[in-house]
Design a protein around this motif. Structure first.
Motif, PDB file in Angstrom:
ATOM      1  N   ILE A 181     -11.127  12.463  50.161  1.00 52.46           N
ATOM      2  CA  ILE A 181      -9.785  12.994  50.359  1.00 52.46           C
ATOM      3  C   ILE A 181      -8.854  12.274  49.384  1.00 52.46           C
ATOM      4  O   ILE A 181      -8.857  11.048  49.285  1.00 52.46           O
ATOM      5  N   TYR A 182      -8.100  13.084  48.637  1.00 52.16           N
ATOM      6  CA  TYR A 182      -7.180  12.558  47.625  1.00 52.16           C
ATOM      7  C   TYR A 182      -5.751  12.852  48.031  1.00 52.16           C
ATOM      8  O   TYR A 182      -5.493  13.869  48.685  1.00 52.16           O
ATOM      9  N   SER A 183      -4.852  12.002  47.608  1.00 50.37           N
ATOM     10  CA  SER A 183      -3.439  12.342  47.804  1.00 50.37           C
ATOM     11  C   SER A 183      -2.738  12.273  46.456  1.00 50.37           C
ATOM     12  O   SER A 183      -3.067  11.441  45.606  1.00 50.37           O
ATOM     13  N   ILE A 184      -1.819  13.171  46.263  1.00 49.30           N
ATOM     14  CA  ILE A 184      -1.007  13.150  45.050  1.00 49.30           C
ATOM     15  C   ILE A 184       0.414  12.849  45.512  1.00 49.30           C
ATOM     16  O   ILE A 184       0.972  13.600  46.340  1.00 49.30           O
ATOM     17  N   VAL A 185       0.961  11.772  45.034  1.00 45.04           N
ATOM     18  CA  VAL A 185       2.307  11.378  45.464  1.00 45.04           C
ATOM     19  C   VAL A 185       3.239  11.336  44.247  1.00 45.04           C
ATOM     20  O   VAL A 185       2.800  11.307  43.099  1.00 45.04           O
ATOM     21  N   GLY A 186       4.500  11.352  44.558  1.00 42.13           N
ATOM     22  CA  GLY A 186       5.493  11.302  43.487  1.00 42.13           C
ATOM     23  C   GLY A 186       6.821  11.836  43.976  1.00 42.13           C
ATOM     24  O   GLY A 186       6.902  12.436  45.062  1.00 42.13           O
ATOM     25  N   GLU A 187       7.818  11.611  43.139  1.00 44.16           N
ATOM     26  CA  GLU A 187       9.156  12.084  43.496  1.00 44.16           C
ATOM     27  C   GLU A 187       9.202  13.620  43.432  1.00 44.16           C
ATOM     28  O   GLU A 187       8.321  14.248  42.845  1.00 44.16           O
ATOM     29  N   SER A 188      10.271  14.169  43.952  1.00 43.43           N
ATOM     30  CA  SER A 188      10.472  15.612  43.817  1.00 43.43           C
ATOM     31  C   SER A 188      10.605  15.949  42.339  1.00 43.43           C
ATOM     32  O   SER A 188      11.301  15.245  41.604  1.00 43.43           O
ATOM     33  N   GLY A 189       9.912  17.012  41.923  1.00 44.50           N
ATOM     34  CA  GLY A 189       9.993  17.414  40.519  1.00 44.50           C
ATOM     35  C   GLY A 189       9.020  16.669  39.639  1.00 44.50           C
ATOM     36  O   GLY A 189       9.036  16.824  38.409  1.00 44.50           O
ATOM     37  N   SER A 190       8.137  15.887  40.255  1.00 43.36           N
ATOM     38  CA  SER A 190       7.181  15.128  39.443  1.00 43.36           C
ATOM     39  C   SER A 190       5.991  15.981  39.009  1.00 43.36           C
ATOM     40  O   SER A 190       5.198  15.565  38.163  1.00 43.36           O
ATOM     41  N   GLY A 191       5.849  17.190  39.605  1.00 47.12           N
ATOM     42  CA  GLY A 191       4.779  18.105  39.190  1.00 47.12           C
ATOM     43  C   GLY A 191       3.598  18.154  40.153  1.00 47.12           C
ATOM     44  O   GLY A 191       2.579  18.782  39.852  1.00 47.12           O
ATOM     45  N   ARG A 210       4.094   8.095  52.259  1.00 49.20           N
ATOM     46  CA  ARG A 210       3.222   6.994  51.836  1.00 49.20           C
ATOM     47  C   ARG A 210       2.157   6.696  52.901  1.00 49.20           C
ATOM     48  O   ARG A 210       1.011   6.384  52.577  1.00 49.20           O
ATOM     49  N   LYS A 211       2.569   6.855  54.170  1.00 43.22           N
ATOM     50  CA  LYS A 211       1.651   6.585  55.277  1.00 43.22           C
ATOM     51  C   LYS A 211       0.434   7.512  55.210  1.00 43.22           C
ATOM     52  O   LYS A 211      -0.709   7.077  55.392  1.00 43.22           O
ATOM     53  N   VAL A 212       0.719   8.753  54.917  1.00 40.50           N
ATOM     54  CA  VAL A 212      -0.364   9.738  54.784  1.00 40.50           C
ATOM     55  C   VAL A 212      -1.218   9.391  53.568  1.00 40.50           C
ATOM     56  O   VAL A 212      -2.446   9.407  53.637  1.00 40.50           O
ATOM     57  N   ALA A 213      -0.531   9.027  52.490  1.00 40.70           N
ATOM     58  CA  ALA A 213      -1.249   8.718  51.250  1.00 40.70           C
ATOM     59  C   ALA A 213      -2.221   7.561  51.455  1.00 40.70           C
ATOM     60  O   ALA A 213      -3.351   7.585  50.954  1.00 40.70           O
ATOM     61  N   TYR A 214      -1.791   6.542  52.208  1.00 41.23           N
ATOM     62  CA  TYR A 214      -2.666   5.387  52.435  1.00 41.23           C
ATOM     63  C   TYR A 214      -3.886   5.715  53.284  1.00 41.23           C
ATOM     64  O   TYR A 214      -4.841   4.962  53.306  1.00 41.23           O
ATOM     65  N   GLU A 215      -3.849   6.829  53.974  1.00 36.33           N
ATOM     66  CA  GLU A 215      -5.003   7.255  54.768  1.00 36.33           C
ATOM     67  C   GLU A 215      -6.083   7.884  53.895  1.00 36.33           C
ATOM     68  O   GLU A 215      -7.188   8.132  54.348  1.00 36.33           O
ATOM     69  N   THR A 216      -5.736   8.257  52.670  1.00 40.30           N
ATOM     70  CA  THR A 216      -6.694   8.977  51.818  1.00 40.30           C
ATOM     71  C   THR A 216      -7.548   7.999  51.021  1.00 40.30           C
ATOM     72  O   THR A 216      -7.240   6.805  50.947  1.00 40.30           O
ATOM     73  N   ASP A 217      -8.587   8.532  50.405  1.00 38.52           N
ATOM     74  CA  ASP A 217      -9.502   7.671  49.659  1.00 38.52           C
ATOM     75  C   ASP A 217      -8.909   7.268  48.308  1.00 38.52           C
ATOM     76  O   ASP A 217      -9.218   6.208  47.788  1.00 38.52           O
ATOM     77  N   MET A 218      -8.119   8.135  47.752  1.00 38.42           N
ATOM     78  CA  MET A 218      -7.596   7.886  46.398  1.00 38.42           C
ATOM     79  C   MET A 218      -6.163   8.410  46.323  1.00 38.42           C
ATOM     80  O   MET A 218      -5.880   9.504  46.811  1.00 38.42           O
ATOM     81  N   ILE A 219      -5.296   7.641  45.672  1.00 35.31           N
ATOM     82  CA  ILE A 219      -3.906   8.082  45.514  1.00 35.31           C
ATOM     83  C   ILE A 219      -3.632   8.292  44.028  1.00 35.31           C
ATOM     84  O   ILE A 219      -3.889   7.415  43.209  1.00 35.31           O
ATOM     85  N   LEU A 220      -3.100   9.474  43.725  1.00 32.37           N
ATOM     86  CA  LEU A 220      -2.724   9.771  42.346  1.00 32.37           C
ATOM     87  C   LEU A 220      -1.203   9.795  42.290  1.00 32.37           C
ATOM     88  O   LEU A 220      -0.579  10.596  43.005  1.00 32.37           O
ATOM     89  N   CYS A 221      -0.608   8.938  41.490  1.00 35.65           N
ATOM     90  CA  CYS A 221       0.857   8.887  41.410  1.00 35.65           C
ATOM     91  C   CYS A 221       1.327   9.676  40.203  1.00 35.65           C
ATOM     92  O   CYS A 221       0.826   9.487  39.091  1.00 35.65           O
ATOM     93  N   MET A 222       2.277  10.535  40.439  1.00 35.88           N
ATOM     94  CA  MET A 222       2.800  11.349  39.339  1.00 35.88           C
ATOM     95  C   MET A 222       4.277  11.064  39.137  1.00 35.88           C
ATOM     96  O   MET A 222       5.026  10.796  40.091  1.00 35.88           O
ATOM     97  N   GLN A 223       4.682  11.136  37.888  1.00 31.84           N
ATOM     98  CA  GLN A 223       6.090  10.950  37.563  1.00 31.84           C
ATOM     99  C   GLN A 223       6.410  11.820  36.349  1.00 31.84           C
ATOM    100  O   GLN A 223       5.698  11.769  35.339  1.00 31.84           O
ATOM    101  N   ASP A 224       7.456  12.612  36.453  1.00 33.70           N
ATOM    102  CA  ASP A 224       7.909  13.495  35.362  1.00 33.70           C
ATOM    103  C   ASP A 224       6.764  14.302  34.747  1.00 33.70           C
ATOM    104  O   ASP A 224       6.656  14.427  33.525  1.00 33.70           O
ATOM    105  N   GLY A 225       5.884  14.777  35.597  1.00 31.15           N
ATOM    106  CA  GLY A 225       4.805  15.650  35.124  1.00 31.15           C
ATOM    107  C   GLY A 225       3.583  14.913  34.625  1.00 31.15           C
ATOM    108  O   GLY A 225       2.594  15.535  34.243  1.00 31.15           O
TER     109      GLY A 225
END
Lengths: 226, 405
Positions: A35-45, A202-217
């Motif tokens: 399970i992966y999570s993709i996190v980032g600000e609004s508009g990060s893509g 972030r709480k949900v993201a920490y539950e996943t196996d891998m976190i992908l952080c995105m910023q400005d696309g």
């Protein structure tokens, strides 16, 4: 097993007044059973990337391979029907269909007879932890948590192994959030699904196996959770 | 099976929208059919106008002042009888006669009967079929070539005759000299069987009915036997096809008829034609104008129906944009989604058309018009609906379903 591979993925879309570069050279890969999570600000893509993974559009540049095949060369309708399903923040159940009919819909779309589809839908609804009384209820009669479970059951109904979730807990309270995250984790770890979750949480993201952080696309960090 | 099941469910679940679509279709179809029916009725009225208002023509002298007592040449009579553009020609030839043989000097005392040869009862002013009583087997009196006659009832009484008797008439024909003075000259002593009697009917506007009626051809034959130039006294007829009035007038001109000239010198020559077509022409041009106007707005009417189809479909299905996007996200192809919505809408439109068509047949009683209108309506309305669906199909699935960032 590597299921999806993104190489230098770029996505540009035009608005009335300007060109927007929503994704910039995103490179990553996703394996089944995780399970992966993709996190980032609004508009990060994040959501744009998810929609490309769902085959709803094509990358402007770069390659996106599903089981080694470029997404441009495959039938994307078939891909969505048989391999990848999406769960949305706003649930997006058919408002005029009951829970049972909503879950059975992807199967009837594939040509499964209505009766058989409904039988299988019943089992899936049970699998996501809902009781039989929910079967004949319309979405507006259900709680947010119930609606999201029905949406997950519908995603499972396609029979694919890729589950993409766009802010699946965004409209839920904490209790339901925990249930849904557990359900998604179980799908990945027990049913060998590839689950990709786009989230602000972030709480949900920490539950996943891998976190992908995105910023400005751009994908700026990939973090593995212990 | 998927289509059938899904469409059936969609219709049921979107009951209000489905009913609105059907109702609008019924209403628009009725208006559309009303338009077609108007064109149809106008066309029928135009076709029937000739029967309702036949164009009556009468041979006159050149200045148009005389309709009877004319000299209409036999060539003209023959040509009118042979022309396909002439309907129900009616001719008379007017003579005088006396009963039995008498010396020529006594003509002033003896020529006391007005004799008319006619080819139809309508040729004689003031006389109708009801005024004539003929014996059995003499129904075709006016077309007969036998020496028969119908006599005024008062003459029968005066000479104590009976139907079936034979009366010998000394017939004199009339002619005009170069100074336009009327003269009588002996034609023939003719024994005639009395086959009928007629009542003396007086008309305030027309000439008095004759004392003796003879078949037109019998008189003409008599002229031929005596080698005297035959001429008719009056001629009238109807235009066979009033909708081909120009062709008719051209033909009449080729037969030698002239236009009436009120300033022309008075004469007895029947060479001009009075065509009483004013009412017909006015009504026909009004109907034609009406048909032309209605037909000219046909494209506009179709565009309006397309527009209504588009607007109604767009308003009713735009709220289902998310449903469309969701189906796309679940893997239904664009074509499949389009077809699903199209079949659903087409079924509702068709249902509306069937109900509207039934109502139109009951209201206007023109099934063929309803069928024609139905085909064009279905095509136009469906086209509008397809444009609305095509626009909906352009919806971005991403924008419709994903959170805006």
């Amino acid at each position: 097993m590597e299921m999806i591979r993104a190489e230098q993925v770029r996505y540009v879309y035009k608005t009335k007044y300007q060109k927007v570069e929503a994704l910039r050279d995103v490179t990553c890969s996703f394996e089944t059973g995780k399970i992966y999570s993709i996190v980032g600000e609004s508009g990060s893509g994040k959501s744009t990337f998810l929609s490309l993974l769902a085959g709803l559009d094509l990358p402007t540049a770069g390659s996106l391979c599903i089981e080694g095949r470029d997404i441009r060369t495959i039938n994307r309708d078939k891909y969505r029907m048989e391999q990848a399903s999406v769960v949305y923040q706003a649930f997006h159940l058919f408002p005029l269909l009951t829970a049972l009919e909503n879950v059975a819909f992807p199967m009837t779309l594939k040509g499964v007879p209505v009766k058989k589809a409904r039988e299988q839908a019943k089992q899936l609804i049970k699998k996501v932890g809902l009781e039989d009384k929910i079967l004949k209820q319309y979405p507006q009669m259900m709680s947010g948590g119930e609606q999201q479970r029905v949406a997950i059951a519908r995603a499972m109904a396609s029979g694919g192994t890729i589950l993409l979730a766009d802010e699946p807990t965004g409209n839920l309270d904490t209790k339901n959030e925990v249930h849904i995250v557990k359900l998604l984790k179980d799908l990945a770890h027990r049913e060998n699904y590839l689950v990709i979750v786009v989230t602000h949480n972030r709480k949900v993201a920490y539950e996943t196996d891998m976190i992908l952080c995105m910023q400005d696309g751009a994908l700026i960090e990939v973090q593995e959770n212990g | 099976m998927f289509y059938l099941h899904t469409i059936q469910c969609n219709m049921k679940r979107n009951k209000t929208k489905s009913i609105i679509t059907v109702c609008i279709c019924i209403f628009v179809f009725l208006l559309f059919d009303l338009y077609f029916n108007n064109i149809y009725i106008n066309k029928i009225q135009l076709e029937n106008l000739a029967d309702i208002i036949p164009i009556y023509c009468r041979v006159t002298n050149l200045n148009g002042s005389l309709e009877t007592g004319l000299v209409i040449s036999e060539d003209l009579v023959r040509n009118l009888q042979a022309s396909p553009k002439v309907k129900d020609p009616a001719f008379t030839v007017r003579m005088v006669g006396g009963v039995g043989e008498f010396p020529l000097d006594d003509w002033k005392q003896k020529l006391n009967l007005s004799v008319v040869g006619a080819n139809t009862v309508s040729a004689i002013a003031g006389l109708s079929q009801e005024d004539i009583r003929v014996e059995e087997g003499a129904a075709d009196f006016f077309t007969s070539t036998k020496p028969v006659c119908i006599i005024n009832a008062s003459i029968i009484e005066k000479y104590q005759l009976e139907i079936g008797d034979t009366i010998t008439l000394n017939l004199f024909y009339q002619y005009y000299d170069e100074r336009k003075e009327l003269h009588y000259s002996p034609l023939e002593l003719m024994p005639l069987e009395i086959v009928g009697a007629m009542e003396a009917v007086f008309s305030s506007t027309e000439q008095m009915p004759p004392d003796v009626l003879l078949p037109f051809e019998v008189v003409r034959e008599s002229f031929h036997r005596r080698e005297i130039a035959f001429s008719a006294d009056s001629a009238s007829f109807y235009v066979a096809d009033p909708l081909q009035l120009n062709a008719f007038k051209k033909e009449m001109k080729s037969l030698g008829f002239l236009n009436r000239t009120p300033t022309a010198e008075y004469s007895y020559q029947g060479i001009a034609l009075s065509v009483r077509d004013t009412t017909f022409r006015t009504l026909a041009s009004q109907l034609r104008q009406s048909i032309d106007t209605l037909q000219s707005i046909f494209p506009l009417i179709c565009i309006i129906v397309i527009f209504i189809g588009y607007i109604v479909s767009f308003l009713l299905i735009s709220s289902r944009q998310q449903e469309f996007a969701l189906m796309r996200a679940l893997g239904a192809g664009r074509r499949k989604c389009f077809l699903l919505f199209l079949i659903e809408q087409a079924s509702l439109i068709f249902l509306g058309e069937i109900i509207g068509g039934g109502a139109a047949v009951l209201l206007f009683r023109q099934a063929s018009v309803v069928a024609t209108a139905g085909n064009i309506f279905l095509f136009s309305y469906l086209l509008g609906c397809m444009i609305a669906l095509w626009r909906m199909g352009k919806t971005s699935v991403m924008q419709a379903l994903f959170c805006t960032e």
